[in-house]
Design a protein around this motif. Sequence first.
Motif, PDB file in Angstrom:
ATOM      1  N   UNK A   1       0.724  -1.207   0.050  1.00  0.00           N
ATOM      2  CA  UNK A   1      -0.083   0.276   0.031  1.00  0.00           C
ATOM      3  C   UNK A   1       1.115   2.061   0.317  1.00  0.00           C
ATOM      4  N   UNK A   2       1.824   1.442   0.777  1.00  0.00           N
ATOM      5  CA  UNK A   2       2.232   2.649   0.626  1.00  0.00           C
ATOM      6  C   UNK A   2       4.082   2.597  -0.619  1.00  0.00           C
ATOM      7  N   UNK A   3       4.167   1.404  -1.116  1.00  0.00           N
ATOM      8  CA  UNK A   3       5.391   1.319  -2.095  1.00  0.00           C
ATOM      9  C   UNK A   3       5.006   1.611  -3.216  1.00  0.00           C
ATOM     10  N   UNK A   4       3.231   0.869  -3.779  1.00  0.00           N
ATOM     11  CA  UNK A   4       3.155   0.066  -5.118  1.00  0.00           C
ATOM     12  C   UNK A   4       3.653  -0.053  -5.938  1.00  0.00           C
ATOM     13  N   UNK A   5       4.744  -1.495  -5.028  1.00  0.00           N
ATOM     14  CA  UNK A   5       6.189  -1.982  -6.308  1.00  0.00           C
ATOM     15  C   UNK A   5       5.397  -3.422  -5.977  1.00  0.00           C
ATOM     16  N   UNK A   6       6.481  -4.798  -6.795  1.00  0.00           N
ATOM     17  CA  UNK A   6       6.409  -5.932  -6.190  1.00  0.00           C
ATOM     18  C   UNK A   6       6.774  -6.056  -4.787  1.00  0.00           C
ATOM     19  N   UNK A   7       6.468  -7.116  -4.581  1.00  0.00           N
ATOM     20  CA  UNK A   7       6.272  -6.904  -2.094  1.00  0.00           C
ATOM     21  C   UNK A   7       6.529  -8.634  -2.534  1.00  0.00           C
ATOM     22  N   UNK A   8       7.297  -9.635  -1.860  1.00  0.00           N
ATOM     23  CA  UNK A   8       6.694 -10.653  -1.841  1.00  0.00           C
ATOM     24  C   UNK A   8       8.165 -11.178  -0.006  1.00  0.00           C
ATOM     25  N   UNK A   9       7.828 -12.275   0.371  1.00  0.00           N
ATOM     26  CA  UNK A   9       7.990 -13.356   1.363  1.00  0.00           C
ATOM     27  C   UNK A   9       8.299 -14.334   1.169  1.00  0.00           C
ATOM     28  N   UNK A  10       9.527 -14.295   1.479  1.00  0.00           N
ATOM     29  CA  UNK A  10      10.681 -15.882   1.480  1.00  0.00           C
ATOM     30  C   UNK A  10      11.103 -16.622   2.378  1.00  0.00           C
ATOM     31  N   UNK A  11      11.400 -17.829   2.284  1.00  0.00           N
ATOM     32  CA  UNK A  11      12.219 -18.283   3.681  1.00  0.00           C
ATOM     33  C   UNK A  11      13.573 -19.222   2.754  1.00  0.00           C
ATOM     34  N   UNK A  12      14.595 -19.341   3.294  1.00  0.00           N
ATOM     35  CA  UNK A  12      15.836 -19.844   3.047  1.00  0.00           C
ATOM     36  C   UNK A  12      15.657 -21.372   3.049  1.00  0.00           C
ATOM     37  N   UNK A  13      16.354 -21.862   2.133  1.00  0.00           N
ATOM     38  CA  UNK A  13      16.725 -23.653   2.000  1.00  0.00           C
ATOM     39  C   UNK A  13      17.736 -23.528   1.838  1.00  0.00           C
ATOM     40  N   UNK A  14      18.381 -23.648   3.096  1.00  0.00           N
ATOM     41  CA  UNK A  14      19.942 -23.751   3.062  1.00  0.00           C
ATOM     42  C   UNK A  14      20.576 -24.348   2.191  1.00  0.00           C
ATOM     43  N   UNK A  15      20.199 -25.150   2.462  1.00  0.00           N
ATOM     44  CA  UNK A  15      21.125 -27.153   2.335  1.00  0.00           C
ATOM     45  C   UNK A  15      20.954 -26.995   0.246  1.00  0.00           C
ATOM     46  N   UNK A  16      19.989 -26.762   0.027  1.00  0.00           N
ATOM     47  CA  UNK A  16      20.034 -26.184  -2.067  1.00  0.00           C
ATOM     48  C   UNK A  16      20.761 -24.896  -2.099  1.00  0.00           C
ATOM     49  N   UNK A  17      20.479 -23.825  -1.131  1.00  0.00           N
ATOM     50  CA  UNK A  17      21.564 -23.122  -1.684  1.00  0.00           C
ATOM     51  C   UNK A  17      20.450 -21.413  -2.443  1.00  0.00           C
ATOM     52  N   UNK A  18      18.983 -21.968  -1.855  1.00  0.00           N
ATOM     53  CA  UNK A  18      17.717 -21.009  -2.557  1.00  0.00           C
ATOM     54  C   UNK A  18      16.881 -20.273  -1.227  1.00  0.00           C
ATOM     55  N   UNK A  19      15.575 -20.052  -2.167  1.00  0.00           N
ATOM     56  CA  UNK A  19      15.338 -19.137  -1.844  1.00  0.00           C
ATOM     57  C   UNK A  19      13.639 -19.299  -2.357  1.00  0.00           C
ATOM     58  N   UNK A  20      12.915 -19.391  -1.100  1.00  0.00           N
ATOM     59  CA  UNK A  20      11.193 -20.180  -1.599  1.00  0.00           C
ATOM     60  C   UNK A  20      10.852 -18.972  -1.323  1.00  0.00           C
ATOM     61  N   UNK A  21      10.293 -18.271  -2.262  1.00  0.00           N
ATOM     62  CA  UNK A  21       8.809 -17.708  -1.887  1.00  0.00           C
ATOM     63  C   UNK A  21       7.513 -18.293  -1.702  1.00  0.00           C
ATOM     64  N   UNK A  22       6.810 -17.294  -0.559  1.00  0.00           N
ATOM     65  CA  UNK A  22       5.907 -17.577  -0.309  1.00  0.00           C
ATOM     66  C   UNK A  22       4.847 -17.351  -0.778  1.00  0.00           C
ATOM     67  N   UNK A  23       4.501 -16.182  -0.708  1.00  0.00           N
ATOM     68  CA  UNK A  23       3.366 -14.425  -1.409  1.00  0.00           C
ATOM     69  C   UNK A  23       4.550 -13.852  -2.455  1.00  0.00           C
TER      70      UNK A  23
END
Lengths: 267, 267
Positions: free
Chosen positions: A97-119
């Motif tokens: 609402x404040x910035x009106x740009x793409x916003x995301x929530x993610x969690x780390x998956x250190x094992x695979x060196x990746x970021x998993x996007x939840x929302x």
Amino acid sequence: MANSASGESVIERVVKIMEAFSKGNPRLPLRELVRMTGMSSSTVHRLANDLAASGLLERDQSGDYGVGARMWELASRSNPLEDFRRRGLPFLEGVHAAVREHVSLSVPDVESGSVLYLERLDRHGTVMNLAEVAGRLEIHSTSSGMAMMAHMPGYVQERFLAGTLKKTTPATETDPARLRKQLAHIRELGYARMAGVLVAENTAYAVPVFGEGHSVIGAIAVVVPSAEENPGLILPVLVAAGRGLSRTMGAERRPYGTRPWLESPGK
Amino acid sequence: MANSASGESVIERVVKIMEAFSKGNPRLPLRELVRMTGMSSSTVHRLANDLAASGLLERDQSGDYGVGARMWELASRSNPLEDFRRRGLPFLEGVHAAVREHVSLSVPDVESGSVLYLERLDRHGTVMNLAEVAGRLEIHSTSSGMAMMAHMPGYVQERFLAGTLKKTTPATETDPARLRKQLAHIRELGYARMAGVLVAENTAYAVPVFGEGHSVIGAIAVVVPSAEENPGLILPVLVAAGRGLSRTMGAERRPYGTRPWLESPGK
């Protein structure tokens, strides 16, 4: 139980079938499933039939298979990620609402060196954003990944830096020594800013989210077209959301980012 | 393949294990899994091990099992429900901003006579709302279920009315003839209003969402404490969201609710 000649369990074969589906390939005919999994036609046929009988796969009118609603239901109703997603959503909405740009929530998956996007909330515009819901991106090529990695223990960072680091754009940093420096800098600032690393014309900002025991459990990120970058707006909003969600997730109140974060917004 | 003595496939046994987990039981020790699934200890042990090896289950420090992030990832990234959820979310947010009450998005599961909830925004208050994300409720006991059923073909309605109709509260209607009348009325109005049917002190409103070919694909609902009911606010907002999301989902522009919908808001 029912291991094949190759020693694979039925579960491993089921996962192979499930992995064949993606946002770009939500529906697949049997022959495609056979080709993509590399398993025998009779095995795929039998497993797909069993999966469809249980609702984990669904067949459409043309006979093609897709992931079934039952699969989503079983995965979502007790998943710990769902709790984090739900608690994070109001904060994402506030940032959006404040910035009106793409916003995301993610969690780390250190094992695979990746970021998993939840929302993800879309800017209703044209900026390309590679972070799909339930999609993965590499830690070193995303602001979310770097914001999270910056607050992880040293041995986790070193294992990450010793792994394979792929170049996505010419701007992707893959040198371990320089990445180590970046992580220290990000930790000091309390946020990550990465320009043109995943998509040449975008700049991404991310803040870490902490949970109980002050361990990093996720990140909130904003992606903007670099031409319209406005850190004076984005950073205060992101920092507030990151700290608010951390408190919601049980993190104790504790300063992070030892430097006053508004001091050097341009990196 | 690997059917047990009882004739169950491995997939069916995996689903039984997955079904043991719920929001109230996100973590279960092996012995609980054995008890809840009614399968032999060795079968559950072997399957749970294979599921954990593939990331579909996860084990915590105490050795208890829970649904794994990998399961959510595989289910979410190509699921058609995810597309509907994502397109619906902005409409839910709009409704929530206007009415500040519980708002939900759901899809019908006619086979099982239930409503599956895809997304929910909380009123930050105390009203009890039984609609959990990835939770199910019965069609005849929810405004969402009735709003969707009202626009389904006659033979689907008759099959639904011929099924088992359980009473949740004294106000739950279970008489097929009276439910048939309610469906006709709801169809005429274009929305469903149900007071005290699921939770005695709540009133719920729902509008149908249509997709391609003008078939019902879902519902948006608002739940309010009956004491604070304000249909003059809720109905215009809900109707606008329902029609907006229907157009987004490919429904043609077509009137529904043949009576002017504001005529009888109190039913």
